[in-house]
Design an enzyme around this catalytic site. Sequence first.
Site, short mmCIF file in Angstrom:
data_model
loop_
_atom_site.label_atom_id
_atom_site.label_comp_id
_atom_site.label_asym_id
_atom_site.label_seq_id
_atom_site.Cartn_x
_atom_site.Cartn_y
_atom_site.Cartn_z
N GLY A 131 0.85 -1.23 0.05
CA GLY A 131 0.10 0.11 -0.10
C GLY A 131 0.89 1.32 0.05
O GLY A 131 2.00 1.20 -0.59
N SER A 132 0.22 2.43 0.55
CA SER A 132 0.74 3.57 0.32
C SER A 132 2.09 3.89 0.99
O SER A 132 2.85 5.08 0.67
CB SER A 132 -0.24 4.61 0.77
OG SER A 132 -1.29 4.67 0.13
N THR A 133 2.78 3.17 1.84
CA THR A 133 4.01 3.28 2.28
C THR A 133 5.12 3.39 1.22
O THR A 133 6.37 3.95 1.35
CB THR A 133 4.50 2.23 3.29
OG1 THR A 133 4.25 0.86 2.91
CG2 THR A 133 3.65 2.31 4.88
#
Length: 725
Positions: free
Chosen positions: A319-321
């Site tokens: 995801g967004s990491t």
Amino acid sequence: MTKKNKKRKRNNIRYSNMIIVIALFCFAMMIARLVQLGLSSTIDGTNLKKLAAQRTTKTEILTAKRGTIYSNDNEVLAQSVTSYKLIAYLSEKRTENKKKPQHVVDKEKTAKELAPILEMDEAEILKYLSKENVYQTEFGSKGKNLTELTKNKIEALNLPGLDFVESYKRYYPKGNFLSYTLGYAKNVTTVEDGEEKDTIVGEMGLELYYDKILKGETGYVTYQKDLKGYKIAYANEVRKDAVEGKDIYLTIDSNVQFFVEQALRMASEESGFEWFTMVVADAKTGKILASATTPSFDPNKRDITNYLDQTVSSPYEPGSTMKTFTYMAAMENGVYSGSETYPSGIYVTEDGTEIGDWNRNGWGTISFDRGYALSSNVGIIHLINRHMNSAMLRQYFRRLGFGSKTGISLPNEEGGNLRFKYETEVYNAGFGQGITTTPMQNIQALTSLTNDGMLLKPYLVEKIVDPTTKEVIFKGKRKEIERVASTSTVNKIIALMDETVNGDGNTGSGYKMEGYGLVGKTGTAQIANENGGGYLTGADDIISSFSGIYPKDDPEVIIYASVKRPTGGVQQVIWNAVKSFVVNLSKYYGHEPGENVGEEIIEYKMSAFTNKKLEDVLQQLTNEKIVNQVVIGNGSKVVKQYPAAKNKITSKDKVFLVTNDTNLTLPDVTGYSSKEASALLKLLGINVKLEGRGYVTSQSVPAGTSITEKMEITLSLNPKFNNEG
């Protein structure tokens, strides 16, 4: 002589000749057999030499003691302890004096009294005791690996016919602690030459990875025996001593590990989830300080539901990491402008696919800098579409170590995948969907942000030591892989992470901790549908994650945490755990904000003070606003210092100065953190043993005692903090 007599005589001669021939043939056969026996080592499948040796000699195996696993602060994490196997003699032939029976006499009574101790049914025990035509019997798995306490309880029953076979078993003193990293080793019984042999074999985690190093080498002793099997006095023997297994010291700090375990335990009490994992690394070296996953298990009980270590063996879509690393790729390729704007909300690809921000209404036209803080997927798409391509993105991800194993010393590590080709796949990869990574890979990539762009290899073993000679046969160390980012890129990314957490109304605002300096990036990834294409759409069908650095100025640790299917699909469970951990860690490291939140904290690089006048050193420290000065002794010159020269400290840290006093006395370290107290006492050449965690509440040797060579001291520790955060 009559014809009849002549015929009889001829027959007698013929018979005599036949007997002679037969006798000669038998004699020849005997000679041939003797020659065969003399020249052949094997007859009719039997090794004659081995048979003879077995009848006159005996070989006993000398078992090597398995090595011990320690934390970096010398806490025992895994060790071999004496265990016992219960046996019962059933043959009456064993008893020579009926007044002192040496076999089981009353089977029902024996079964009844053993049942509660062995935690077995009486009927099951009686079944073992009722075997016919056997000399002795055992009691299955419940009768093995018994402790000294259990053995004493059984002996106290004074039941005839019971005995114990001594062996070793693996024991984990802290129980459910660092379980997936340690793994476990168990006793395995094999049969060699008709005799049972117990060995301890690593089957998971470090116990498996370092099994050959830990188990050592078995030895043996061979000697001549008499008809009863006893060693013949003064007979020669052949001996090869067993070689003990090596001891392994990990980079794990047992206190930091405790804080992580505590945070995850609290999370499981507050919320539901499928799993939750957190890894903490030393920001400057890549040492793994803590690693935990829940649900976990107790290696002593092996109550395991999942045999894969979530930190290295089960890649998932992060995801967004991953946006952090996409932004770094753009910066390193010279195509990033933080003030450049784009329309947020929804992006429609060429094939008509809609990809939206988590806030599908968007925030209007915003800058790429603002898009990072708001975790905008559409911002990533515009960044890639305008300035990058799949090759550029994949190449940079690979430089950071994604798509490959980190090589950390744990079994079954997976490298994840970076498979993306088509337009939508490239966009998805930019914000962490459609690709898979592991927590350990994320830790490795984040080291580039705490080492001025230099990527470090994470490692778990501090050293391996021969317990007999004390020789260090392996020493772990900081290992640089390659420089993957410039100083300007690193500073820019950390500034963006700071804004994400400490700015107003951003996706990381839940992690804001006034005065602590925690920075980071959040992530929320949909879970792929294993039974078909696309993603699951349930509210809980997500993986929430956080990649953080603490503190922002002169980072000490890197934190990566992730949780699968949190109840309600919210970040709260993960931010509560991370904040709880940071509060505890800051107090353990001795620089909690306390009542001075908002106070300016000055960073300072330690000078070399040895052989300088004490008054000059104190004045220099005061000028630098380093007020926590601890002077040991009444000398006029500094002979030792902590921290060492060139180390970075802040105005809140303690500085220890040992003077050239010839009559140094033990300082009072009560109230110090364990880290501070250990540093000071080791500086004075004192061996330190810690009991508990947190801050020093008492010391075994009173303050003011003259310091002697090889002095030892035990410090009692207790936490003086709560778990709010």
